[in-house]
Write an enzyme that holds these catalytic residues in place. Sequence first.
Site, PDB file in Angstrom:
ATOM      1  N   ARG A   7       1.268  -1.432  -0.161  1.00 12.95           N
ATOM      2  CA  ARG A   7       0.067   0.446  -0.434  1.00 12.95           C
ATOM      3  C   ARG A   7       0.865   1.283   0.148  1.00 12.95           C
ATOM      4  O   ARG A   7       1.521   1.484   0.751  1.00 12.95           O
ATOM      5  CB  ARG A   7      -1.061  -0.271   1.146  1.00 12.95           C
ATOM      6  CG  ARG A   7      -1.866   1.611   1.175  1.00 12.95           C
ATOM      7  CD  ARG A   7      -2.494   1.402   2.169  1.00 12.95           C
ATOM      8  NE  ARG A   7      -1.838   1.064   4.279  1.00 12.95           N
ATOM      9  CZ  ARG A   7      -1.415   2.526   4.213  1.00 12.95           C
ATOM     10  NH1 ARG A   7      -1.451   3.943   3.251  1.00 12.95           N
ATOM     11  NH2 ARG A   7      -0.219   2.587   5.052  1.00 12.95           N
ATOM     12  N   CYS A   8       0.037   1.923  -0.697  1.00 12.20           N
ATOM     13  CA  CYS A   8       1.399   3.407  -0.760  1.00 12.20           C
ATOM     14  C   CYS A   8      -0.068   5.044  -0.533  1.00 12.20           C
ATOM     15  O   CYS A   8      -0.840   4.498  -1.165  1.00 12.20           O
ATOM     16  CB  CYS A   8       1.991   3.637  -2.266  1.00 12.20           C
ATOM     17  SG  CYS A   8       3.064   3.232  -2.666  1.00 12.20           S
ATOM     18  N   SER A   9       0.092   5.689   0.236  1.00 10.63           N
ATOM     19  CA  SER A   9      -0.333   6.221   0.313  1.00 10.63           C
ATOM     20  C   SER A   9      -1.461   7.625  -0.619  1.00 10.63           C
ATOM     21  O   SER A   9      -2.294   8.074  -0.709  1.00 10.63           O
ATOM     22  CB  SER A   9      -0.639   7.432   1.511  1.00 10.63           C
ATOM     23  OG  SER A   9       0.024   6.393   2.353  1.00 10.63           O
ATOM     24  N   THR A  10      -0.327   7.839  -1.084  1.00  3.64           N
ATOM     25  CA  THR A  10      -0.557   9.120  -2.422  1.00  3.64           C
ATOM     26  C   THR A  10      -0.456   8.615  -3.846  1.00  3.64           C
ATOM     27  O   THR A  10       0.484   7.105  -3.870  1.00  3.64           O
ATOM     28  CB  THR A  10      -0.019  10.095  -2.084  1.00  3.64           C
ATOM     29  OG1 THR A  10       1.722   9.500  -2.635  1.00  3.64           O
ATOM     30  CG2 THR A  10      -0.123  10.711  -0.636  1.00  3.64           C
ATOM     31  N   GLN A  13       3.722   8.043  -4.343  1.00  3.98           N
ATOM     32  CA  GLN A  13       4.802   7.214  -4.049  1.00  3.98           C
ATOM     33  C   GLN A  13       4.571   5.751  -4.518  1.00  3.98           C
ATOM     34  O   GLN A  13       3.500   6.322  -5.463  1.00  3.98           O
ATOM     35  CB  GLN A  13       4.035   6.351  -2.452  1.00  3.98           C
ATOM     36  CG  GLN A  13       4.085   8.339  -1.118  1.00  3.98           C
ATOM     37  CD  GLN A  13       3.470   7.979  -0.078  1.00  3.98           C
ATOM     38  OE1 GLN A  13       2.574   7.403  -0.095  1.00  3.98           O
ATOM     39  NE2 GLN A  13       4.573   8.063   1.183  1.00  3.98           N
TER      40      GLN A  13
END
Length: 130
Positions: A7-10, A13
């Site tokens: 998972r990446c927040s944005t 990223q």
Amino acid sequence: MKFLYARCSTKQQNESRQLAYAKEAGIESRNVFIDKKSGKNADRSALKDLFSRLREGDELHITELSRLGRNTRDLLDLVGRLDALGVSLVSQRETIDTSTPTGRLVFHIFASIAEFQRDCINENAAAGRE
């Protein structure tokens, strides 16, 4: 079977470090699930898809607990669901394996720390906006 949740927040990223770990751990690309969404709650499409494929005896790998979630309640719920399925969680950074009693203890400690880190980030962001 081994799975990876990344998972990446944005969107800025990228998950390259997490994908490198998957390759290192011998996880097939078809068993890699990626979300580009905040970890503040567990309502994520790839995570839901992943849970629909997990079976007893599988291992869910993550590079660190914060990739799975930043909320203690969500992390506890997710690991509870994994336990109910007979699936163990393996976290690379924290060296956690929930198939062992020590791993379960360490998981609970680090789950609290992940939430604490998120709270600090939110406080700092709010202070910066003021």
